[in-house]
Enzyme design. Structure first.
Site, mmCIF file in Angstrom:
data_model
loop_
_atom_site.group_PDB
_atom_site.id
_atom_site.type_symbol
_atom_site.label_atom_id
_atom_site.label_comp_id
_atom_site.label_asym_id
_atom_site.label_seq_id
_atom_site.Cartn_x
_atom_site.Cartn_y
_atom_site.Cartn_z
ATOM 1 N N PHE A 62 0.859 -1.180 0.000
ATOM 2 C CA PHE A 62 0.000 0.000 0.000
ATOM 3 C C PHE A 62 0.893 1.227 0.000
ATOM 4 O O PHE A 62 1.761 1.366 0.860
ATOM 5 C CB PHE A 62 -0.942 0.062 1.206
ATOM 6 C CG PHE A 62 -1.874 1.243 1.099
ATOM 7 C CD1 PHE A 62 -3.053 1.154 0.370
ATOM 8 C CD2 PHE A 62 -1.541 2.464 1.669
ATOM 9 C CE1 PHE A 62 -3.887 2.260 0.227
ATOM 10 C CE2 PHE A 62 -2.375 3.569 1.529
ATOM 11 C CZ PHE A 62 -3.557 3.462 0.806
ATOM 12 N N ASP A 81 9.321 2.731 2.370
ATOM 13 C CA ASP A 81 8.113 3.498 2.665
ATOM 14 C C ASP A 81 7.800 3.300 4.145
ATOM 15 O O ASP A 81 7.240 2.293 4.548
ATOM 16 C CB ASP A 81 6.961 3.019 1.778
ATOM 17 C CG ASP A 81 5.658 3.789 2.050
ATOM 18 O OD1 ASP A 81 5.597 4.508 3.073
ATOM 19 O OD2 ASP A 81 4.709 3.665 1.250
ATOM 20 N N LYS A 140 2.220 10.715 7.780
ATOM 21 C CA LYS A 140 1.381 10.391 8.933
ATOM 22 C C LYS A 140 1.854 11.045 10.248
ATOM 23 O O LYS A 140 1.606 12.212 10.444
ATOM 24 C CB LYS A 140 1.217 8.870 9.025
ATOM 25 C CG LYS A 140 0.423 8.349 7.816
ATOM 26 C CD LYS A 140 -0.150 6.969 7.983
ATOM 27 C CE LYS A 140 -1.147 6.695 6.854
ATOM 28 N NZ LYS A 140 -0.804 5.587 5.981
#
Ligand SMILES: *Cc1c(COP(=O)(O)O)cnc(C)c1O
Length: 400
Positions: free
Chosen positions: A140, A225, A254
């Site tokens: 993702f 990531d 985030k």
């Protein structure tokens, strides 16, 4: 207004691209959130790890307010007095040489793809438009068209083609497949050190190290990531630290703002990020002073309040307590730090109904990949709060 009325409004006027649990939150503090009826819940999602520092952390909120009263946006057409310090502090914290700020995680991933492609042409000498980037199944990395071009979840692609070429997908956790997939045109390998949305998948021990060595041997950039696994979530600053590697490029987002603002960044060497010249790439809001001030304080909070260490310790404890629960539904309990997945057996009929039952009991979780309940509370969680949660989780996992 009743919670039902908020939900009706939202459903009537908003696009239905999410299927939220029906809890309408209007207040939050630390690990707790409150709904419009005043009911209190333990937040075990932490906004997909954006709220690692806890909801409305007073220091981060203060940084936000103070900066908001001074200057919020200059655009990068001009300079501001916060961004240079964010750069310096991020580089000092991580040991990378350069930073490129963006807003959402997806934009930072796009930025890393652009940087490594350009490095492929300018530095590695790949022929024009032939650069390849290798990615992993079950990944993702966001929702833009280029990013979904390498998803392996059919729903994320359905109806959105044509897609961006130049990506190869190999199985996650298989370093042999990486070695085989690399060609002279390979610019980079993009990987999540722990797959979050994929179901909190921890790859086999040694995988990241092997993959990293293969990349080095072949002059391929290793991009980690760390948007979800990073900034303390895994019990280390970055999840790749478990294997003592140093990725060429890391992507963060985030929790970089403690959930107070969208802030993301790509960190790398001057060789890689140096490929960008003025005008090559940008973002109106990327690197704005409000974002920079919030991110600076969010990082300080993470370090000064020992949240990374707490994530490690409380994660070990949480998993140990979960393992103590006898339930016929549980297939696997895994994770690192406070990044925890409880995989249910197929016969359990999906994780969603367990998340709904947990919500009734005052715990907010979100199912990922049908059968996995992710427990990823803010990193400020205490042992007592985990003990409280375990009672409710136990009752829930003992349902039929
Ligand atoms: C959430 C996430 C992204 C995308 O971030 P957005 O801010 O939602 O665009 C990318 N990679 C990983 C690993 C993520 O968890």
């Amino acid at each position: 207004m009743l919670s039902k009325e908020y939900i009706e409004l939202e459903e009537k006027y908003g696009a239905h691209n999410y299927h939220p649990l029906d809890v309408v939150i209007n207040k939050a503090e630390g690990v707790w959130v409150y709904d419009v009826d005043g009911k209190k819940y333990l937040d075990c999602l932490a906004a997909y790890s954006a709220v690692n520092q806890g909801h409305c952390h007073p220091r981060i909120v203060k940084a936000l307010k103070d900066q908001a009263e001074k200057v919020t946006l200059t655009s990068r057409a001009f300079r501001n007095d916060q961004l240079p310090f964010l750069y310096k502090e991020l580089c000092e914290l991580t040991g990378y040489q350069m930073v490129l700020p963006m807003n959402s995680g997806a934009e930072a991933v796009e930025t890393a793809l652009k940087a490594t492609r350009k490095w492929g042409y300018k530095v590695k000498g790949i022929k024009k438009n032939e650069a390849e980037i290798i990615t992993c199944s079950n990944n993702f990395a966001g929702r833009t068209i280029s990013i979904i071009s390498f998803t392996t979840v059919d729903q994320y692609k359905d109806g959105f083609g044509p897609f961006t070429p130049g990506f190869k997908i190999i199985p996650y956790g298989d370093s042999g497949a990486l070695e085989k997939a690399i060609t002279k045109n390979t610019a980079a390998f993009l990987v999540e050190p722990i797959q979050g949305e994929g179901g909190v998948i921890v790859p086999p021990d040694g995988y990241l190290k092997k993959a990293f060595d293969i990349c080095k041997k072949n002059n391929v950039l290793f991009i980690a990531d760390e948007i979800q696994s990073g900034l303390g979530r895994s019990g280390k600053l970055f999840a790749f630290e478990y294997e003592n590697i140093r990725p060429d490029v890391i992507i963060i987002g985030k929790a970089l703002s403690g959930g107070c603002y969208p802030v993301s960044a790509v960190l790398s060497s001057s060789e890689v990020l140096g490929v960008f010249n003025p005008g090559d790439h940008g973002s109106t809001f990327g690197g704005n002073p409000l974002a920079a001030a919030i991110a600076r304080e969010s990082i300080k909070v993470l370090i000064e309040e020992n949240l990374i260490e707490n994530s490690y310790k409380m994660g070990e404890y949480f998993r140990e307590r979960l393992r103590g629960i006898k339930s016929k539904h549980v297939k696997d309990i895994r994770g690192k730090g406070l990044f925890i997945g409880v995989e249910l057996k197929p016969e359990a009929n999906g994780a969603r109904r367990f998340c709904e039952a947990l919500m009734e009991k005052g715990i907010l979780c979100k199912e990922t990949h049908e059968n996995v309940i992710r427990f990823a509370p803010p990193l400020v969680i205490t042992k007592d709060e985990i003990d409280w949660a375990i009672l409710k989780i136990e009752q829930t996992l003992k349902m039929d």
